[in-house]
Design a protein around this motif. Sequence first.
Motif, PDB file in Angstrom:
ATOM      1  N   CYS A 192      -6.971   2.617  -2.600  1.00 29.73           N
ATOM      2  CA  CYS A 192      -8.063   2.611  -1.616  1.00 29.73           C
ATOM      3  C   CYS A 192      -8.078   3.885  -0.785  1.00 29.73           C
ATOM      4  CB  CYS A 192      -7.961   1.401  -0.706  1.00 29.73           C
ATOM      5  SG  CYS A 192      -8.043  -0.129  -1.628  1.00 29.73           S
ATOM      6  N   LYS A 226     -10.915  -2.774   5.913  1.00 26.80           N
ATOM      7  CA  LYS A 226     -10.790  -1.436   5.331  1.00 26.80           C
ATOM      8  C   LYS A 226     -12.004  -1.107   4.470  1.00 26.80           C
ATOM      9  CE  LYS A 226      -6.835  -2.560   3.561  1.00 26.80           C
ATOM     10  NZ  LYS A 226      -5.835  -2.398   2.490  1.00 26.80           N
ATOM     11  N   HIS A 241       0.752  -1.262   0.000  1.00 24.61           N
ATOM     12  CA  HIS A 241       0.000   0.000   0.000  1.00 24.61           C
ATOM     13  C   HIS A 241       0.768   1.289   0.000  1.00 24.61           C
ATOM     14  CE1 HIS A 241      -3.472  -2.506   0.329  1.00 24.61           C
ATOM     15  NE2 HIS A 241      -4.187  -1.429   0.067  1.00 24.61           N
ATOM     16  N   CYS A 254      -2.773  -1.929  -4.088  1.00 23.90           N
ATOM     17  CA  CYS A 254      -2.806  -0.463  -4.126  1.00 23.90           C
ATOM     18  C   CYS A 254      -1.455   0.163  -4.407  1.00 23.90           C
ATOM     19  CB  CYS A 254      -3.418   0.081  -2.857  1.00 23.90           C
ATOM     20  SG  CYS A 254      -5.201  -0.008  -2.989  1.00 23.90           S
TER      21      CYS A 254
HETATM   22 FE   FE2 Z   1      -5.824  -1.038  -1.049  1.00 25.87          FE
END
Ligand code: FE2
Length: 624
Positions: free
Chosen positions: A512, A551, A257, A293
């Motif tokens: 995200c 999340k 991420h 991500c």
């Molecule tokens: Fe993500």
Amino acid sequence: MKAEAFTSCKATQAMIEKTTREGVTTVFHRVQEKKTCPFGSGGTCCRLCYMGPCRVKDDGQDAGVCGATAETIAARNFCRMIAAGAAAHSDHAREVALVLLAAARGEAPGFEIKDEEKLWAVAQDLGIDPVGKNKNRLAEEVALKVLAEFGQQEGEISFIRRAPQKRQEVWQKLGIIPRGIDREIVEMLHRTHMGVDQEYVHLLLHGMRTALADGWGGSMIATELQDILFGTPVPIRAKVNLGVLKPDHVNIIVHGHEPLLPELILLAVKDEELLAQARAVGAKGINVAGICCTANEILMRKGVPVAGSVLQQELAIATGAVEAMVVDVQCIMQGLGQVARCYHTELFTTSSRARLPGVTHLEFDHHRGLEVAKEIVRRAIARFPQRRKVEIPAEEMDLIAGFSHETIKYILGGRFRASYRPLNDNIINGRIRGVAAVVGCSNPRVRFGDLHATLVRELIANDVLVLVTGCAAINCAKEGLLIPEAAEMAGSGLREVCEAVGMPPVLHCGSCVDNSRLLMAATEIVKEGGLGEDISEVPLCGCAPEWMSEKAIAIGQYFVASGVTVGFGVAFPTTGSAKLSEFVFGGMNEYVGAHWFHEPDPVAMARTIIAHIDAKRKALGIDV
Ligand code: FE2
Ligand code: SF4
Ligand code: WCC
């Protein structure tokens, strides 16, 4: 095992078959062995204390040993998911803030302030006067202010004031404006400890406050500071799917991420000395590709190819063509370690917060990040001659990414009159029926990739402009939905708008944490005028048809609390309690003007989204 049963993606099918043949276990193999537990799935299994654990039936009689009812247990579990999700996004943001601070002070070689325009805008929104300050001094103040908002005890976090006035009043009235990011997360954990808050509406109100501390706090900070460090995205062409791995190059995959170390790896692979080393072992060059991500981050800003979404992480290694995979935090499967051992791949954990058993740990320390990056590249090169069992799927697809909310302004309004006016006008005149955000993960419990593609095709065919982030964006890209030519699949109104400006009907808005860009886009629509005074009045809807992570729940809840109704597929963690489900699927509307819905079927989900958009249009008096 029939690979087609798990996915419509040919590259994924080929790798499921390869791993099956080679006796390698992946998420697709494990999911068949693991049955879900109905109590856990519906939210009514409580293991908050050891008078239990208690599994509670929703019959109005049953209760846990402490007397907790099904709705209390499910609400506590749901709120803990929000807290964990908010913590993940926000801790990511904290790391970025620390790097921004170090970069501003000249203590993080390889990092610098790239986007001064964004820096100014963010400074002003944080109440910092940028006038007369050089970029490093200003960045230092911004980083310090943001870091203080994590530990702030009273008052309001700054970005809340970006929301439409009416929305802020809704939050004010409910008393759910976040005071500090860490404070709301800690209070959520406290309230859900055994024997504290046991009234489901009261719990969920704080759940909303915690979620808002994510959407308008942690996630938004991550997005904004990453833009300051690496540049605000603009439209960019790239490629997606396992076919982006190159047979004659050293392949390095960055997964997770935080785009911090990956940005430095992108610098390191340009190093002449390292390139010479790669050539010396017989490779033509060094290829970097992303997963999850991290992929979205460096795709949005640099056009780096995307190898795949969350469910393809093990499969990427199984191609036998990946010399190194670098992971940091979130969505990293422990199964990777086992898969990497079956091939020649060196797997690196790099965050001080996350290790995997038996995996090389090479910690990313921003004071010497570039050295760490070079070390990884060097070790990847050394693995190249050890390749075996190589089979790279041919599938790759073009896509356009880079649609920040600022870009949407330019692309529709033009460089000189950049505004959301044209978008609003096209919604008002009905060419665009409304906007849907399709976000979130992929989940092996549903047919991978299929749900996203089916849903999005249905939406655009009905003139709904689609904004995508996260793994949903990657999956849609693989299906060819993120190229301008996809406008041919759109209804006549949306098609006309897309063709006029040359944009795809599905816009990739990022990772995200970049769901915060969608909050800003919704706010821009409101502020532009003509579509109501609050986000809850705009013909908008959100969804995550293949979700799996905590999340996703945090994101869904901050959308709902911000006035956007949100649909989730797969299973939903409140269905074990009729009372709680009635609240989240309906009652919440009275509080925030939006609610959740659960719909596992993608076509039915599209219909629900379209009906919701039409109802909003009707209320605005623009139904055509
Ligand atoms: Fe993500
Ligand atoms: Fe059971 Fe109550 Fe303990 Fe939960 S908190 S495990 S319901 S006794
Ligand atoms: Ni975000 Fe979901 Fe992908 Fe992970 S990377 S799998 S949370 S959508």
